[in-house]
Motif scaffolding. Sequence first.
Motif, PDB file in Angstrom:
ATOM      1  N   SER A 178       0.597   1.805   5.996  1.00  0.00           N
ATOM      2  CA  SER A 178      -0.370   2.874   5.778  1.00  0.00           C
ATOM      3  C   SER A 178      -1.061   3.180   7.103  1.00  0.00           C
ATOM      4  O   SER A 178      -0.898   2.442   8.081  1.00  0.00           O
ATOM      5  CB  SER A 178      -1.405   2.444   4.727  1.00  0.00           C
ATOM      6  OG  SER A 178      -2.164   1.348   5.225  1.00  0.00           O
ATOM      7  N   VAL A 179      -1.839   4.248   7.142  1.00  0.00           N
ATOM      8  CA  VAL A 179      -2.500   4.630   8.395  1.00  0.00           C
ATOM      9  C   VAL A 179      -3.415   3.521   8.916  1.00  0.00           C
ATOM     10  O   VAL A 179      -3.340   3.161  10.096  1.00  0.00           O
ATOM     11  CB  VAL A 179      -3.276   5.955   8.214  1.00  0.00           C
ATOM     12  CG1 VAL A 179      -4.138   6.236   9.438  1.00  0.00           C
ATOM     13  CG2 VAL A 179      -2.310   7.109   7.977  1.00  0.00           C
ATOM     14  N   PRO A 180      -4.286   2.920   8.076  1.00  0.00           N
ATOM     15  CA  PRO A 180      -5.108   1.813   8.604  1.00  0.00           C
ATOM     16  C   PRO A 180      -4.261   0.625   9.068  1.00  0.00           C
ATOM     17  O   PRO A 180      -4.574   0.005  10.088  1.00  0.00           O
ATOM     18  CB  PRO A 180      -5.997   1.436   7.412  1.00  0.00           C
ATOM     19  CG  PRO A 180      -6.045   2.656   6.557  1.00  0.00           C
ATOM     20  CD  PRO A 180      -4.687   3.278   6.707  1.00  0.00           C
ATOM     21  N   GLN A 181      -3.205   0.301   8.314  1.00  0.00           N
ATOM     22  CA  GLN A 181      -2.344  -0.813   8.706  1.00  0.00           C
ATOM     23  C   GLN A 181      -1.631  -0.524  10.022  1.00  0.00           C
ATOM     24  O   GLN A 181      -1.511  -1.408  10.878  1.00  0.00           O
ATOM     25  CB  GLN A 181      -1.313  -1.083   7.601  1.00  0.00           C
ATOM     26  CG  GLN A 181      -1.904  -1.657   6.336  1.00  0.00           C
ATOM     27  CD  GLN A 181      -0.895  -1.704   5.195  1.00  0.00           C
ATOM     28  OE1 GLN A 181       0.104  -0.973   5.204  1.00  0.00           O
ATOM     29  NE2 GLN A 181      -1.168  -2.538   4.207  1.00  0.00           N
ATOM     30  N   LEU A 182      -1.171   0.714  10.176  1.00  0.00           N
ATOM     31  CA  LEU A 182      -0.473   1.091  11.403  1.00  0.00           C
ATOM     32  C   LEU A 182      -1.411   1.039  12.601  1.00  0.00           C
ATOM     33  O   LEU A 182      -1.047   0.549  13.684  1.00  0.00           O
ATOM     34  CB  LEU A 182       0.122   2.493  11.248  1.00  0.00           C
ATOM     35  CG  LEU A 182       0.992   3.004  12.403  1.00  0.00           C
ATOM     36  CD1 LEU A 182       2.176   2.075  12.646  1.00  0.00           C
ATOM     37  CD2 LEU A 182       1.485   4.418  12.102  1.00  0.00           C
ATOM     38  N   ALA A 234       2.437   4.411  17.272  1.00  0.00           N
ATOM     39  CA  ALA A 234       1.463   4.407  16.175  1.00  0.00           C
ATOM     40  C   ALA A 234       0.437   5.515  16.375  1.00  0.00           C
ATOM     41  O   ALA A 234       0.111   6.257  15.429  1.00  0.00           O
ATOM     42  CB  ALA A 234       0.774   3.043  16.086  1.00  0.00           C
ATOM     43  N   ALA A 235      -0.079   5.632  17.600  1.00  0.00           N
ATOM     44  CA  ALA A 235      -1.046   6.692  17.882  1.00  0.00           C
ATOM     45  C   ALA A 235      -0.432   8.069  17.689  1.00  0.00           C
ATOM     46  O   ALA A 235      -1.066   8.985  17.137  1.00  0.00           O
ATOM     47  CB  ALA A 235      -1.573   6.541  19.307  1.00  0.00           C
ATOM     48  N   THR A 293       0.828  -1.214   0.000  1.00  0.00           N
ATOM     49  CA  THR A 293       0.000   0.000   0.000  1.00  0.00           C
ATOM     50  C   THR A 293       0.855   1.254   0.000  1.00  0.00           C
ATOM     51  O   THR A 293       0.547   2.243  -0.681  1.00  0.00           O
ATOM     52  CB  THR A 293      -0.933   0.005   1.225  1.00  0.00           C
ATOM     53  OG1 THR A 293      -1.724  -1.174   1.200  1.00  0.00           O
ATOM     54  CG2 THR A 293      -1.838   1.229   1.215  1.00  0.00           C
ATOM     55  N   THR A 294       1.938   1.240   0.762  1.00  0.00           N
ATOM     56  CA  THR A 294       2.862   2.381   0.826  1.00  0.00           C
ATOM     57  C   THR A 294       4.250   1.940   0.404  1.00  0.00           C
ATOM     58  O   THR A 294       4.605   0.756   0.492  1.00  0.00           O
ATOM     59  CB  THR A 294       2.924   2.962   2.246  1.00  0.00           C
ATOM     60  OG1 THR A 294       3.307   1.922   3.158  1.00  0.00           O
ATOM     61  CG2 THR A 294       1.573   3.511   2.663  1.00  0.00           C
ATOM     62  N   ALA A 295       5.049   2.901  -0.044  1.00  0.00           N
ATOM     63  CA  ALA A 295       6.415   2.605  -0.453  1.00  0.00           C
ATOM     64  C   ALA A 295       7.331   2.539   0.765  1.00  0.00           C
ATOM     65  O   ALA A 295       7.133   3.247   1.753  1.00  0.00           O
ATOM     66  CB  ALA A 295       6.911   3.682  -1.421  1.00  0.00           C
TER      67      ALA A 295
END
Length: 362
Positions: A165-169, A302-303, A158-160
């Motif tokens: 990504s934000v949802p994954q994180l 993450a938060a 999803t990201t390089a």
Amino acid sequence: MTRRVFASVPVWSVIVPVAACILLAAIWGLAQGWLLSAVAGSTLLASVLVAVHHAEVIAHRVGEPFASLVLAVAVTIIEVSLIVSIMLAGGENATTLARDTVFATVMIVCNGVIGLCLLMGSIRHRTIGFRVEGTTPALAVLATLTTLTLVLPGYTSTTAGPTFSVPQLAFAGVVSFVLWGVFVFVQTIRHRDYFLPENAAAEDSHAIPPSVATALLSLVLLLVSLAVVVGLANVLAPTIQAAVDTAGMPHAVVGIAIAMMVLLPETMSAVRAARSDRMQTSFNLALGATLATIGLTIPAVAATAIALDLPLDLGLPAKEVALLALTLLLTSMTLSGGRATILQGAVHLVVFAVFVFLAMVP
């Protein structure tokens, strides 16, 4: 009542944290010469010894595995605060700080601390024993958390780069915290007996446990001592950084040095337990520290990264992935038999030496 409580606590275990707090406040933000660094280093060591003492007082009162959990969570919360504060300050290495700290903690604990405990315990007692039903669940959680947070980001699309990504994180942070919480529930409530030393009944029949008031005082002094340890480690970081730059070594060495200093209280407690033939207590301390580091650090960073839109690299490079895989494989073989000798300790320490050497000479 208050007089009796203070009478049961050694004077030095109260004076050292107070004096260390005063020193930390006095030198915070000042340029560190070699003399001041030597004083700070000596105070750091004294604070570690005090932290170990108060951790043992609490351990005697609450028993295992709650005592190991108290020390692991206390150290990790303070360490998380340090990581988040550095992330907020930014800087060249801020994006990889959480990853490097978690990886260094796993390598230091699983190879350095466990290896040292195995070596010290087996030298004194030849063959040492522990509960497989207490070590293998911790290792299963550790393998899952490290793979999810340190390896998987390098393979998502999803990201390089080695990022989520934000949802994954967000998902990784929630899963890490939930899995750690389930482990704590199993360790302290559902299957507490799995994590007790094999000779727990004999140990409990010796000295009379301290009073509740004494244990609470030790808890306060433990938290103060741990805060001082982290604060002094942060103060000494520029001196360590200057030494690393002078020697031409990579910046990752600074993180390893600070992680070692922060983990000193747990390391000394674990080694003492190993020399007393209480290997399960040693593993509770070592593995508990690693699991708490991941289970609390990843959700916190993450938060912070999501809320403040900060860049965060979590995926490890190939060399570090290979060392992590070797560490997990070796630890699983060591902890799956219930018995160990000096050989297992030597192997773990060799892998730890390889980790430190390759960090200095990549």
